[in-house]
Design an enzyme around this catalytic site. Structure first.
Site, PDB file in Angstrom:
ATOM      1  N   LYS A  69       0.788  -1.049   0.048  1.00  0.00           N
ATOM      2  CA  LYS A  69      -0.175   0.143   0.336  1.00  0.00           C
ATOM      3  C   LYS A  69       0.593   1.377  -0.159  1.00  0.00           C
ATOM      4  CE  LYS A  69      -1.836   2.536   3.063  1.00  0.00           C
ATOM      5  NZ  LYS A  69      -2.058   4.065   2.507  1.00  0.00           N
ATOM      6  N   GLU A  86       9.242   1.249  11.051  1.00  0.00           N
ATOM      7  CA  GLU A  86      10.696   2.046  10.720  1.00  0.00           C
ATOM      8  C   GLU A  86      10.161   3.864  11.166  1.00  0.00           C
ATOM      9  OE1 GLU A  86      13.918   0.145   9.889  1.00  0.00           O
ATOM     10  OE2 GLU A  86      13.441   1.246   9.719  1.00  0.00           O
ATOM     11  N   CYS A 108      13.703  11.410   6.841  1.00  0.00           N
ATOM     12  CA  CYS A 108      13.568  10.820   8.601  1.00  0.00           C
ATOM     13  C   CYS A 108      15.522  10.565   9.735  1.00  0.00           C
ATOM     14  CB  CYS A 108      12.901   9.502   8.658  1.00  0.00           C
ATOM     15  SG  CYS A 108      13.669   8.537   7.266  1.00  0.00           S
ATOM     16  N   GLU A 151      10.245  16.104  15.339  1.00  0.00           N
ATOM     17  CA  GLU A 151      10.297  15.988  13.708  1.00  0.00           C
ATOM     18  C   GLU A 151       9.920  16.919  13.383  1.00  0.00           C
ATOM     19  OE1 GLU A 151       9.116  12.535  11.520  1.00  0.00           O
ATOM     20  OE2 GLU A 151      11.189  12.053  11.570  1.00  0.00           O
TER      21      GLU A 151
HETATM   22  P1  NAD Z   1       2.308   8.418   7.983  1.00  0.00           P
HETATM   23  O1  NAD Z   1       2.532   7.501   9.106  1.00  0.00           O
HETATM   24  O2  NAD Z   1       1.141   9.187   7.874  1.00  0.00           O
HETATM   25  O3  NAD Z   1       2.116   7.666   7.256  1.00  0.00           O
HETATM   26  C1  NAD Z   1       2.928   6.294   6.246  1.00  0.00           C
HETATM   27  C2  NAD Z   1       2.231   4.991   5.760  1.00  0.00           C
HETATM   28  O4  NAD Z   1       1.028   4.147   6.966  1.00  0.00           O
HETATM   29  C3  NAD Z   1       1.151   5.715   5.038  1.00  0.00           C
HETATM   30  O5  NAD Z   1       0.915   5.310   3.915  1.00  0.00           O
HETATM   31  C4  NAD Z   1      -0.290   5.934   5.358  1.00  0.00           C
HETATM   32  O6  NAD Z   1      -1.184   5.375   4.522  1.00  0.00           O
HETATM   33  C5  NAD Z   1      -0.114   4.143   6.335  1.00  0.00           C
HETATM   34  N1  NAD Z   1      -1.378   4.282   7.442  1.00  0.00           N
HETATM   35  C6  NAD Z   1      -1.529   5.768   7.774  1.00  0.00           C
HETATM   36  N2  NAD Z   1      -2.239   4.989   9.470  1.00  0.00           N
HETATM   37  C7  NAD Z   1      -1.837   3.980   9.286  1.00  0.00           C
HETATM   38  C8  NAD Z   1      -2.663   3.505   9.937  1.00  0.00           C
HETATM   39  N3  NAD Z   1      -3.862   3.195  11.463  1.00  0.00           N
HETATM   40  N4  NAD Z   1      -2.923   1.935   9.421  1.00  0.00           N
HETATM   41  C9  NAD Z   1      -2.059   1.164   8.502  1.00  0.00           C
HETATM   42  N5  NAD Z   1      -1.049   2.247   7.997  1.00  0.00           N
HETATM   43  C10 NAD Z   1      -1.882   3.310   8.107  1.00  0.00           C
HETATM   44  O7  NAD Z   1       3.811   8.749   7.852  1.00  0.00           O
HETATM   45  P2  NAD Z   1       4.333   9.834   6.371  1.00  0.00           P
HETATM   46  O8  NAD Z   1       3.554  11.022   6.209  1.00  0.00           O
HETATM   47  O9  NAD Z   1       3.560   9.178   5.312  1.00  0.00           O
HETATM   48  O10 NAD Z   1       5.437   9.876   6.523  1.00  0.00           O
HETATM   49  C11 NAD Z   1       6.013  11.059   6.881  1.00  0.00           C
HETATM   50  C12 NAD Z   1       6.345  10.050   8.141  1.00  0.00           C
HETATM   51  O11 NAD Z   1       7.410   8.384   7.394  1.00  0.00           O
HETATM   52  C13 NAD Z   1       7.712  11.016   8.301  1.00  0.00           C
HETATM   53  O12 NAD Z   1       7.136  10.079  10.238  1.00  0.00           O
HETATM   54  C14 NAD Z   1       8.942   9.922   9.059  1.00  0.00           C
HETATM   55  O13 NAD Z   1       9.915   9.849   9.795  1.00  0.00           O
HETATM   56  C15 NAD Z   1       8.473   8.567   8.615  1.00  0.00           C
HETATM   57  N6  NAD Z   1       9.629   7.266   7.515  1.00  0.00           N
HETATM   58  C16 NAD Z   1      10.794   7.022   8.390  1.00  0.00           C
HETATM   59  C17 NAD Z   1      11.667   6.140   7.617  1.00  0.00           C
HETATM   60  C18 NAD Z   1      12.569   5.337   8.192  1.00  0.00           C
HETATM   61  O14 NAD Z   1      13.365   4.793   7.910  1.00  0.00           O
HETATM   62  N7  NAD Z   1      12.653   5.370   9.643  1.00  0.00           N
HETATM   63  C19 NAD Z   1      11.760   6.789   6.090  1.00  0.00           C
HETATM   64  C20 NAD Z   1      10.917   8.207   5.747  1.00  0.00           C
HETATM   65  C21 NAD Z   1       9.694   8.218   5.999  1.00  0.00           C
END
Ligand code: NAD
Length: 475
Positions: A172, A246, A280, A378
């Site tokens: 997804k 992650e 991140c 962040e």
């Molecule tokens: P987000 O948490 O809003 O969404 C990430 C994914 O999770 C999306 O596909 C979203 O649809 C899904 N999601 C959201 N709620 C969910 C739920 N209840 N159940 C299942 N899936 C759900 O994050 P974002 O805004 O897309 O990305 C930014 C975040 O990602 C930042 O916090 C960043 O630090 C983190 N990030 C971490 C890494 C790493 O390697 N640690 C890499 C890239 C981004």
């Protein structure tokens, strides 16, 4: 599939819902993607379960060949993919082509290679008359949930090891950035047997939640925010499925007086503002030893001023817009909070840019308090804080004083200080005299509120498999 697929997507079903996809540089709608309804998500999971019965029995060379073909396909379509990724995310096309696509291609090639080269402990007798074997086995159906900041790269980091290990997957993408993965739909179905890769689209709280809660899914891997990780963990508890989280980060950069200051400045300019700071591991929390603070900040201000912000499709652009109006508002709220607290000095930026597009000026804040939100939280935008420190111990205390634990870096020409510092940093990665330098052979993952588990490297194969013990009694 063209980016602009509005014409293409006629409403097939009654009440079909669509994701409307916006180009963050122009604010124009550039496509729409049908949202998977619960019955489609269920069908995808069933297809994946059915396909698993055969895919799990494929030999490593069969899986390797498929991954290698996918790598070649991405390589051959790199220009189209880069264009789509750039329009959907606002990433400068130059950087997608130079930094991201080659690494994505290499990721699939790397996992194509190591999936043929995994050997577990061979036989041994640990009880008299009994021989033990260890087999590495896939988990089953794996749900892979990706964020919007690196749509294709996060897909590669998840798909390649999960498929190499013999799992079937439901992928997804973020609801904001589905276009590059959607472009690969035909390649997936040409290269892999039916049901091995299944794509679903939609909001995290609906489609993502269905995946995380499904009893027919054995593992869920999510890259996203801390609150998403926590919710996924709660949902995954329903059938105690394995999880890999992650999550966020707030990477400290420690610059000692004896460091090469010019190199450190260049690294912060690049890795603090790469992807408009929506990373991140961004070098966003800089601590500079007092003796070099003034020189460092003067040089950094000049360096950041020189960054070319603008149209992502212009090959000279270095910094694009933020992903959405919402994200820009979040970033600005941190800056307003900082202004009101009268703590740090906003030496550069701190405001919206351009009439069109979600642009935000590269921002430097000098000399804040350690407890300030801009230092602790962040921000996920083009904002870097720079603070002074006095001693080695002082620097380590400040760097470790954070709820995240993903990436960090230390800048010094003293190898003893570098190693002693790196050993004490509470982060999944500590770079020495470099920052934001990734290779597919080395693991990436965090601790504390950055989550757990590993992407990349042979360690990520462990995320997607179990070590199974087989014992044979021969006496
Ligand atoms: P987000 O948490 O809003 O969404 C990430 C994914 O999770 C999306 O596909 C979203 O649809 C899904 N999601 C959201 N709620 C969910 C739920 N209840 N159940 C299942 N899936 C759900 O994050 P974002 O805004 O897309 O990305 C930014 C975040 O990602 C930042 O916090 C960043 O630090 C983190 N990030 C971490 C890494 C790493 O390697 N640690 C890499 C890239 C981004």
């Amino acid at each position: 599939m063209a980016v602009d697929n509005i014409q293409h997507e006629t409403s097939i079903k009654k009440n079909q819902r669509f994701l409307s996809i916006t180009n963050p540089a122009t604010e124009e709608v550039i496509g729409r993607v049908a949202i998977s309804d619960p019955s489609e998500v269920n069908t995808a999971i069933k297809r994946a379960n059915l396909a698993f019965t055969k895919w799990r029995l494929t030999t490593p060379i069969e899986r390797a060949n498929a991954l290698s073909k996918l790598a070649t396909y991405i390589d051959q379509h790199s220009r189209e993919l880069a264009g789509i990724e750039s329009r959907n995310t606002g990433k400068p096309i130059k950087l997608v082509l130079k930094e991201e696509i080659p690494s994505i291609v290499d990721c699939f090639r790397y996992f194509s290679g190591i999936c043929r080269n995994t050997m577990d402990v061979s036989s041994g007798d640990y009880i008299k008359g009994h021989t033990s074997l260890i087999r590495r086995e896939p988990l089953g159906v794996v749900a892979l949930i990706a964020p919007w900041n690196y749509p294709l790269m996060m897909a590669a980091w998840k798909l390649a090891p999960a498929l190499a290990a013999g799992n079937t997957v439901i992928f997804k993408p973020s609801e904001l950035t589905p276009l590059s993965i959607q472009y690969l739909t035909d390649a997936f179905s040409e290269i892999f047997p039916a049901g091995v890769i299944n794509l679903v689209y939609g909001e995290g709280s609906i489609v993502g939640s269905l995946l995380a809660a499904s009893d027919m899914v054995q593992h869920v891997s999510v890259t996203g925010s801390f609150s998403t990780g926590r919710e996924v963990l709660r949902l995954a508890a329903s059938n105690v499925k394995a999880t890999h989280l992650e999550l966020g980060g707030k990477a400290p950069v420690i610059v000692f007086d004896d460091a090469d200051i010019d190199q450190a400045v260049e690294a912060v300019k690049f890795s603090g503002f790469y992807n408009t700071g929506q990373d991140c591991t961004a070098a966003c929390r800089v601590y500079v030893q007092s003796g070099s603070f003034e020189t460092f900040t003067t040089k950094l201000i000049d360096a950041v001023k020189s960054l070319k912000v603008g149209d992502p499709l212009d090959p000279t652009t270095e910094v694009g817009p933020l992903i959405s109006a919402h994200q820009r508002q979040n970033v600005h709220a941190f800056i307003e909070n900082c202004r009101q607290s009268n703590s740090g000095k906003i030496a550069l930026g701190g405001h919206f840019l351009n009439d069109k597009g979600f642009y935000y000026a590269p921002t430097l804040i000098l000399g804040c308090r350690q407890s300030d939100a801009v230092v602790q939280e962040e921000i996920f935008g083009p904002v870097v804080t720079v603070m002074p420190f006095s001693s080695f111990e002082d620097a380590l205390t400040l760097a470790n004083d954070c709820r995240y634990g993903l990436a960090s870096s230390i800048w010094t020409n003293d190898i003893r200080k570098a190693i002693a510092g790196a050993n004490q940093m509470r982060f999944g990665c500590t770079w020495i005299n470099t920052h934001l330098t990734f290779c597919n052979e080395m693991p990436h993952g965090g601790l504390n509120q950055s989550g757990y588990g590993k992407d990349l490297s042979s360690y990520s194969l462990d995320e997607y498999s179990i070590a199974k013990h087989i014992m044979i009694k021969y006496e």
